[in-house]
Design an enzyme around this catalytic site. Structure first.
Site, short mmCIF file in Angstrom:
data_model
loop_
_atom_site.label_atom_id
_atom_site.label_comp_id
_atom_site.label_asym_id
_atom_site.label_seq_id
_atom_site.Cartn_x
_atom_site.Cartn_y
_atom_site.Cartn_z
N GLY A 114 0.83 -1.20 0.00
CA GLY A 114 0.00 0.00 0.00
C GLY A 114 0.86 1.25 0.00
CE1 TYR A 163 -5.13 -13.96 -1.78
CE2 TYR A 163 -6.13 -14.73 -3.82
CZ TYR A 163 -6.08 -13.83 -2.78
OH TYR A 163 -6.99 -12.80 -2.72
CE LYS A 210 -7.55 -13.12 1.02
NZ LYS A 210 -7.93 -12.12 2.03
#
Length: 314
Positions: free
Chosen positions: A36, A140, A144
């Site tokens: 970010g 991933y 998740k």
């Protein structure tokens, strides 16, 4: 409402923060700024530059005492999860557990968690519903889904309300141009620079591309709706990568052709999400067309390219 947004300096979550503040909520952002950017963070949000794995997260909850947590902090690169599965699991699973523990300790009312179509794996139907078999092809997708399962367990054991949002392929302003998740930004940047984008496989693989502002709207609806449920957030429209490239080539005015390379391990051939349940439990449907969303994204990428060129000439 007091709302804590993890990963709030990132692509999707920073748009959510902006919308929450526009609705006059009190917002705090937790982000370690690995992917970010501080410039994405709304100046009216409180900012805590920490990792969700850090013990300091306890202090954030103790001071801010959020009523709702919107959890977006994650490792999102499917290819990286194959190369570094331990890092992926630590960030996505242990990080989520740390957030959940703090929610219970400080009596947070609800958690809204960003999940992914990657949990489904190879589709057994042209459009995937929430009851589709779970067969992830990457770490991933596994991490998740494991995080989802922990959230459901904490919800049942501790009376913690939750909404899990399984996103299709999100695109829009502020999206990074690194990793496979940012295919729209990657294609747009290369076309604007007169360079050839790379398409893995034959380009006929299908994706469900959803504009970030529609995803923001789903999160806002989940503040008061979607109790203890898991919901797809997609358009239900199938778009090939070749068709996406054609749209972007027209929008950028480029004459560049793509370069085709071999398919990558873990890439799913087709993925498109049914959004019927979201319409029912969240009173949500996407309102932006692919053409309008791509046009806004290209304008944003073109502006960034001009800014970057100007900075290099100073």
């Amino acid at each position: 409402m007091r709302i804590l947004v993890t990963g709030g300096a990132g692509f999707i979550a920073s748009h959510i923060v902006d919308a929450l503040i526009e609705q006059r909520h009190t917002v705090a952002v937790v982000d370690k700024l690995s992917t970010g950017f501080v410039e994405n963070i709304n100046k009216r949000a409180r900012f805590y530059p920490i990792d969700i794995l850090d013990d300091a997260l306890e202090d954030v909850f103790a001071v801010f005492r959020p009523e709702v947590v919107i959890h977006h902090a994650a490792q999102i690169d499917g290819q990286m999860s194959l190369r570094q599965p331990r890092f992926d699991a630590e960030t996505n699973i242990i990080g989520t557990l740390n957030v959940l523990e703090r929610c219970i300790e400080h009596k947070t009312r609800k958690i809204i968690c960003a999940s992914s179509a990657a949990v489904y794996g190879p589709p057994a139907a042209p459009v995937i519903r929430e009851d589709h078999p779970i067969r992830p092809l990457t770490g991933y997708g596994i991490s998740k889904y494991t995080s989802e399962t922990y959230i459901r367990m904490y919800g049942e054991q501790h009376n913690l309300d939750f909404t899990i949002l399984r996103y299709a392929n999100v695109y829009g302003e502020r999206q990074g141009a690194k990793g496979e998740a940012g295919v729209v930004s990657i294609f747009a940047d290369r076309l604007l620079a007169g360079e050839a984008p790379i398409i893995y496989g034959d380009g006929e693989q299908v994706r469900d591309f959803i504009y970030v502002k529609d995803v923001v709207a789903a999160n806002l609806q989940a503040l008061s709706l979607g109790h203890c449920c898991t919901v797809n957030i997609g358009t239900g429209e199938r778009t090939s990568v070749n068709r996406l490239f054609g749209f972007l080539r027209d929008l950028t005015g480029s004459g560049t052709q793509p370069v085709y390379q071999a398919e990558r391990t873990g890439d799913i051939k087709h993925s498109c999400l049914d959004n019927t349940l979201a319409a029912s439990v969240l009173a949500w449907r996407p309102v932006h067309t692919l053409e309008s969303g791509l046009a806004s994204t290209v304008r944003d990428r073109a502006g960034l390219a001009v800014t970057a060129r100007n900075q290099t000439t100073l």
